[in-house]
Design a protein around this motif. Structure first.
Motif, PDB file in Angstrom:
ATOM      1  N   ALA A 154       0.831  -1.204   0.000  1.00 13.39           N
ATOM      2  CA  ALA A 154       0.000   0.000   0.000  1.00 13.39           C
ATOM      3  C   ALA A 154       0.863   1.251   0.000  1.00 13.39           C
ATOM      4  N   LEU A 155       1.893   1.272   0.815  1.00 12.04           N
ATOM      5  CA  LEU A 155       2.758   2.450   0.917  1.00 12.04           C
ATOM      6  C   LEU A 155       3.387   2.827  -0.427  1.00 12.04           C
ATOM      7  N   GLU A 156       3.690   1.836  -1.237  1.00  7.50           N
ATOM      8  CA  GLU A 156       4.332   2.078  -2.527  1.00  7.50           C
ATOM      9  C   GLU A 156       3.392   2.706  -3.547  1.00  7.50           C
ATOM     10  N   VAL A 157       2.096   2.601  -3.337  1.00  2.00           N
ATOM     11  CA  VAL A 157       1.120   3.024  -4.344  1.00  2.00           C
ATOM     12  C   VAL A 157       0.660   4.466  -4.161  1.00  2.00           C
ATOM     13  N   PHE A 158       0.563   4.938  -2.915  1.00  5.21           N
ATOM     14  CA  PHE A 158       0.037   6.290  -2.686  1.00  5.21           C
ATOM     15  C   PHE A 158       0.859   7.331  -3.442  1.00  5.21           C
ATOM     16  N   PRO A 159       0.228   8.142  -4.307  1.00  3.96           N
ATOM     17  CA  PRO A 159       0.973   9.227  -4.943  1.00  3.96           C
ATOM     18  C   PRO A 159       1.227  10.345  -3.934  1.00  3.96           C
ATOM     19  N   ALA A 160       2.282  11.095  -4.139  1.00  2.00           N
ATOM     20  CA  ALA A 160       2.619  12.211  -3.247  1.00  2.00           C
ATOM     21  C   ALA A 160       1.598  13.332  -3.422  1.00  2.00           C
ATOM     22  N   VAL A 161       1.264  13.992  -2.326  1.00  6.55           N
ATOM     23  CA  VAL A 161       0.300  15.095  -2.356  1.00  6.55           C
ATOM     24  C   VAL A 161       0.707  16.175  -3.359  1.00  6.55           C
ATOM     25  N   PRO A 162       1.975  16.627  -3.391  1.00  8.18           N
ATOM     26  CA  PRO A 162       2.345  17.647  -4.386  1.00  8.18           C
ATOM     27  C   PRO A 162       2.114  17.187  -5.833  1.00  8.18           C
ATOM     28  N   ASP A 163       2.338  15.893  -6.106  1.00  8.99           N
ATOM     29  CA  ASP A 163       2.098  15.371  -7.452  1.00  8.99           C
ATOM     30  C   ASP A 163       0.608  15.420  -7.797  1.00  8.99           C
ATOM     31  N   ILE A 164      -0.232  15.049  -6.845  1.00 10.76           N
ATOM     32  CA  ILE A 164      -1.682  15.089  -7.077  1.00 10.76           C
ATOM     33  C   ILE A 164      -2.118  16.523  -7.340  1.00 10.76           C
ATOM     34  N   LEU A 165      -1.628  17.458  -6.528  1.00  8.97           N
ATOM     35  CA  LEU A 165      -2.016  18.859  -6.709  1.00  8.97           C
ATOM     36  C   LEU A 165      -1.525  19.402  -8.052  1.00  8.97           C
ATOM     37  N   ALA A 166      -0.339  19.008  -8.474  1.00  9.74           N
ATOM     38  CA  ALA A 166       0.214  19.495  -9.742  1.00  9.74           C
ATOM     39  C   ALA A 166      -0.519  18.914 -10.946  1.00  9.74           C
ATOM     40  N   ARG A 167      -0.898  17.651 -10.867  1.00  7.86           N
ATOM     41  CA  ARG A 167      -1.506  16.977 -12.017  1.00  7.86           C
ATOM     42  C   ARG A 167      -3.021  16.942 -11.963  1.00  7.86           C
ATOM     43  N   GLY A 168      -3.590  17.010 -10.766  1.00  3.19           N
ATOM     44  CA  GLY A 168      -5.047  16.960 -10.616  1.00  3.19           C
ATOM     45  C   GLY A 168      -5.609  15.557 -10.569  1.00  3.19           C
ATOM     46  N   ARG A 169      -5.050  14.692 -11.355  1.00  3.37           N
ATOM     47  CA  ARG A 169      -5.561  13.309 -11.464  1.00  3.37           C
ATOM     48  C   ARG A 169      -4.397  12.405 -11.853  1.00  3.37           C
ATOM     49  N   ILE A 170      -4.186  11.359 -11.079  1.00  9.56           N
ATOM     50  CA  ILE A 170      -3.149  10.382 -11.381  1.00  9.56           C
ATOM     51  C   ILE A 170      -3.848   9.033 -11.550  1.00  9.56           C
ATOM     52  N   GLU A 171      -3.798   8.532 -12.766  1.00  7.73           N
ATOM     53  CA  GLU A 171      -4.489   7.275 -13.077  1.00  7.73           C
ATOM     54  C   GLU A 171      -3.775   6.090 -12.460  1.00  7.73           C
ATOM     55  N   GLY A 172      -4.546   5.133 -11.989  1.00  8.33           N
ATOM     56  CA  GLY A 172      -4.002   3.841 -11.607  1.00  8.33           C
ATOM     57  C   GLY A 172      -4.015   2.990 -12.856  1.00  8.33           C
ATOM     58  N   ASP A 173      -3.195   1.957 -12.897  1.00 13.80           N
ATOM     59  CA  ASP A 173      -3.213   1.124 -14.092  1.00 13.80           C
ATOM     60  C   ASP A 173      -2.811  -0.289 -13.785  1.00 13.80           C
ATOM     61  N   ALA A 174      -2.882  -1.108 -14.781  1.00 15.40           N
ATOM     62  CA  ALA A 174      -2.591  -2.527 -14.620  1.00 15.40           C
ATOM     63  C   ALA A 174      -1.103  -2.826 -14.627  1.00 15.40           C
ATOM     64  N   GLY A 175      -0.268  -1.784 -14.818  1.00 12.86           N
ATOM     65  CA  GLY A 175       1.183  -1.988 -14.937  1.00 12.86           C
ATOM     66  C   GLY A 175       1.793  -2.385 -13.693  1.00 12.86           C
TER      67      GLY A 175
END
Length: 175
Positions: A154-175
């Motif tokens: 779980a810890l490895e998956v959470f995007p950083a707050v600054p990244d979320i704010l900069a991009r607005g939306r970070i897609e999850g994927d099957a990769g």
């Protein structure tokens, strides 16, 4: 029996109030977060995994995984005695198990960072983060630093707050 003018106005007033309420609900921004999985079920995720929204946005979690049921559950002591990873003044939520194509909605009004997970798939990294408002918003709280009760996946998956704010939306994927 012919309705009186007074009765007509009472009914009309109720109808107007109902329509106004419906218009208010439909005018709130809506964001969809999908619960996804590969056809054989070897990988599962939320998409987006990171999302920035304004306070009052309606979030609709939809299970698009044809082979698994999922939950959208806030990290909070009221939900299975987990450590709080949502703002102190926010209400925790738990969708319960959603079968394929079922959905659940929640409105987040309190500014801050909200972390959530899928109960049966947290160990596999099925987690997500929502940022409501901006860090300079009065009352904004980031309680996402508590990590001693989270699995490494779980810890490895959470995007950083600054990244979320900069991009607005970070897609999850099957990769």
């Amino acid at each position: 029996m012919k309705p009186s003018r007074r009765r007509f106005l009472q009914l009309g007033g109720g109808l107007a109030a109902t329509l106004a309420t419906a218009r208010t609900l439909h005018s709130a921004p809506l964001e969809v977060i999908e619960m996804r999985g590969t056809p054989r079920g070897e990988r599962i995720w939320f998409s987006p995994v990171g999302l920035a929204v304004a306070p009052g946005t309606v979030l609709r979690f939809v299970n698009r995984d044809p082979v698994n049921s999922h939950t959208a559950t806030a990290y909070h002591p009221e939900n299975f005695d987990r450590k709080r990873r949502i703002p102190l003044k926010a209400s925790p939520w738990d969708s319960g198990f959603l079968l394929p194509e079922e959905s659940f909605e929640v409105v987040l009004d309190v500014p801050g960072v909200y972390d959530y997970h899928c109960i049966p798939h947290e160990m596999a990294g099925m987690v997500g983060r929502i940022v409501v408002g901006q860090p300079d918003t009065p009352g904004f709280e980031d309680a996402s630093s508590a990590s001693d009760d989270l699995p490494p996946g779980a810890l490895e998956v959470f995007p950083a707050v600054p990244d979320i704010l900069a991009r607005g939306r970070i897609e999850g994927d099957a990769g």
